[in-house]
Design a protein around this motif. Structure first.
Motif, PDB file in Angstrom:
ATOM      1  N   PRO A 123       0.830  -1.206   0.000  1.00 33.78           N
ATOM      2  CA  PRO A 123       0.000   0.000   0.000  1.00 33.78           C
ATOM      3  C   PRO A 123       0.865   1.257   0.000  1.00 33.78           C
ATOM      4  O   PRO A 123       1.863   1.347   0.718  1.00 33.78           O
ATOM      5  CB  PRO A 123      -0.806  -0.119   1.299  1.00 33.78           C
ATOM      6  CG  PRO A 123      -0.773  -1.576   1.654  1.00 33.78           C
ATOM      7  CD  PRO A 123       0.556  -2.070   1.169  1.00 33.78           C
ATOM      8  N   PRO A 163      -1.927   4.666   4.084  1.00 32.59           N
ATOM      9  CA  PRO A 163      -2.793   3.865   4.958  1.00 32.59           C
ATOM     10  C   PRO A 163      -4.084   3.465   4.245  1.00 32.59           C
ATOM     11  O   PRO A 163      -4.731   4.290   3.593  1.00 32.59           O
ATOM     12  CB  PRO A 163      -3.056   4.811   6.137  1.00 32.59           C
ATOM     13  CG  PRO A 163      -1.865   5.723   6.169  1.00 32.59           C
ATOM     14  CD  PRO A 163      -1.491   5.927   4.727  1.00 32.59           C
ATOM     15  N   GLU A 164      -4.418   2.176   4.361  1.00 35.40           N
ATOM     16  CA  GLU A 164      -5.617   1.619   3.731  1.00 35.40           C
ATOM     17  C   GLU A 164      -5.605   1.850   2.219  1.00 35.40           C
ATOM     18  O   GLU A 164      -6.642   2.061   1.591  1.00 35.40           O
ATOM     19  CB  GLU A 164      -6.883   2.208   4.356  1.00 35.40           C
ATOM     20  CG  GLU A 164      -6.994   1.940   5.852  1.00 35.40           C
ATOM     21  CD  GLU A 164      -8.275   2.498   6.458  1.00 35.40           C
ATOM     22  OE1 GLU A 164      -9.009   3.204   5.734  1.00 35.40           O
ATOM     23  OE2 GLU A 164      -8.518   2.220   7.638  1.00 35.40           O
ATOM     24  N   GLU A 190      -7.913  -0.120  -0.196  1.00 38.08           N
ATOM     25  CA  GLU A 190      -9.328   0.240  -0.278  1.00 38.08           C
ATOM     26  C   GLU A 190      -9.541   1.602  -0.937  1.00 38.08           C
ATOM     27  O   GLU A 190     -10.693   2.007  -1.158  1.00 38.08           O
ATOM     28  CB  GLU A 190      -9.948   0.272   1.122  1.00 38.08           C
ATOM     29  CG  GLU A 190     -10.156  -1.093   1.760  1.00 38.08           C
ATOM     30  CD  GLU A 190      -8.847  -1.721   2.222  1.00 38.08           C
ATOM     31  OE1 GLU A 190      -8.022  -0.988   2.811  1.00 38.08           O
ATOM     32  OE2 GLU A 190      -8.650  -2.920   1.970  1.00 38.08           O
ATOM     33  N   LYS A 191      -8.455   2.308  -1.240  1.00 44.74           N
ATOM     34  CA  LYS A 191      -8.580   3.652  -1.800  1.00 44.74           C
ATOM     35  C   LYS A 191      -8.476   3.579  -3.319  1.00 44.74           C
ATOM     36  O   LYS A 191      -7.403   3.343  -3.874  1.00 44.74           O
ATOM     37  CB  LYS A 191      -7.493   4.571  -1.235  1.00 44.74           C
ATOM     38  CG  LYS A 191      -7.620   6.019  -1.686  1.00 44.74           C
ATOM     39  CD  LYS A 191      -6.578   6.889  -0.986  1.00 44.74           C
ATOM     40  CE  LYS A 191      -6.693   8.352  -1.418  1.00 44.74           C
ATOM     41  NZ  LYS A 191      -5.705   9.221  -0.730  1.00 44.74           N
TER      42      LYS A 191
END
Length: 443
Positions: free
Chosen positions: A255, A258-259, A262-263
């Motif tokens: 990634p 962060p996250e 999902e982005k």
């Protein structure tokens, strides 16, 4: 003593030489043999990094030593560092996409040269740093002693690692091209509005960006290739189709924030994605490995002494000539007929004709066969020579070589085709250092 003799072990049975061994059940696997060679080489470079003596290598169970064996050592270590298996165990290089095809075999190939595999903080990066520090020591020792490390590194590697040049801008693929075009078009839109006397609000900018994301020409402008047709598709539709997110490749990997998995990448954040990916691939994700390489080399010789060279010169000086180029004139100048052989000898003329017909892969094989190194030294053909002798005792068997002296022994063949076939078998049936008495093969 003016030199240090380094004795290394090879895997397998003592009567078989180097990579000629066949891996049998009671021998180490190829991957184990590669790892054993790398571990021994790492230990040796750590012990000899500060030594001012020249390093000479000898392998246990083999009688030869000297410049050809040492040259073969650097070539074999480079080959191991380039192998897919070693790269899986310690991720040093960006993987190519050939999966072993197109001549790639078990080794990585890249048209622009090997590039450092970007890694996040963690054990994998620590292992990679250690191996790059070893590579730096290896390169330093080779430079100091007048050898090359025939790894296909690209100019970008030396520009970053040794010349401290910043990461190149403008690199990337379709998304990077789209982001650059979007920035230019946005700046032009704002300038036009301001010249007309209007202030541009954030809501108006967002509306304009979304209109750019809906334009149906994204695939035609950024994904088409000459002679091929693509289905017209907008940026938004293409992103939804393939599911690009904030990961290192857009589809998989580490990634970028962060996250990040999902982005999703959208027209509003594509510029941010390109910046993060650029930083990971060319800066933050590789800086520690490049620094370790530089530190390792600096243990052997001052890195500052290389600052007078550009990236191309450093690549050729450290890794050898990138391609094996020769014409008839160069071959006639640097293949020296010796003994009773003359330029008029049929075997000599057949050899020149066969070498002219060879592709790059087989030219590298020939260099390895006669010199224990698959690349030309700095200076290209001007720094290379082979003495060609007739081999009356060989019947019409295989050619054989004495790599320690750059000597090739040719039996008398009836035709160019017969020489081509026998030389091909000899080159591809062995690699590395060849002692003359071990190169007599049954026809």
């Amino acid at each position: 003593l003016q030199s240090t003799l380094l004795r290394l072990q090879r895997s397998g049975q003592p009567e078989k030489s180097g990579r000629e061994r066949i891996c049998e059940a009671n021998e180490l696997s190829e991957e184990q043999a590669e790892e054993m060679l790398l571990q021994q080489a790492e230990a040796a470079m750590e012990l000899t990094a500060s030594s001012h003596r020249m390093l000479e290598v000898q392998f246990d169970s083999e009688t030869g030593f000297g410049s050809a064996v040492t040259r073969s050592f650097y070539a074999e270590v480079a080959r191991s560092l380039q192998s897919r298996g070693a790269n899986c165990r310690v991720p040093m290089w960006v993987e190519d996409d050939s999966l072993g095809g197109a001549g790639g075999g078990g080794h990585l190939r890249c048209r622009s040269g090997l590039w450092v595999r970007p890694l996040p903080l963690g054990p994998a990066r620590e292992d990679a740093e250690q191996r790059f520090r070893f590579l730096g020591r290896l390169v330093g020792r080779a430079l100091k002693d007048g050898f090359i490390v025939p790894l296909p590194l690209g100019e970008a590697f030396f520009a970053r690692a040794l010349l401290a040049q910043p990461p190149p801008r403008g690199a990337g693929g379709a998304l990077a091209d789209f982001a650059r075009g979007l920035r230019r078009a946005e700046a032009h839109f704002i300038r036009q509005r301001q010249e007309a006397g209007y202030a541009v609000s954030e809501e108006e900018l967002q509306s304009w960006r979304r209109s750019q994301g809906q334009a149906p020409d994204f695939t035609c402008r950024y994904l088409s290739t000459p002679g091929a047709s693509v289905e017209p598709m907008s940026f938004n539709d293409y992103m939804c189709l393939i599911g690009v997110s904030f990961l290192e490749t857009g589809l998989s990997g580490v990634p970028l924030c962060p996250e990040g998995a999902e982005k999703a990448v959208t027209v509003d954040n594509v510029c941010e994605f390109v910046e993060l990916a650029h930083s990971f691939w060319l800066d933050e994700g590789v800086a520690a490995q490049l620094s370790a390489f530089r530190e390792g080399l600096n243990e052997v010789l001052p890195v500052e002494c290389l600052s007078a060279f550009d990236a191309t010169e450093l690549r050729d000086m450290i890794c050898g000539e990138d391609t094996v180029e020769w014409g008839e004139r160069e071959l006639l100048d640097h293949l020296h007929p010796s003994g009773s052989m003359t330029r008029a000898s049929p075997s000599y003329q057949h050899l020149v004709a066969v070498l002219l017909d060879m592709d790059q892969g087989n030219r590298s094989r020939f260099l390895d066969f006669v010199s224990s190194c698959p690349r030309l030294p700095p200076g290209g053909m001007d720094s290379f020579h082979v003495d060609v002798f007739p081999d009356a005792a060989g019947g019409r068997g295989f050619p054989r070589s004495r790599a320690c002296a750059n000597q090739l022994y040719l039996p008398s063949y009836r035709s160019k085709e017969e020489l081509r076939e026998r030389l091909h078998e000899a080159m591809h049936g062995s690699a590395g250092h060849h002692e003359q008495e071990q190169r007599i093969l049954a026809s």
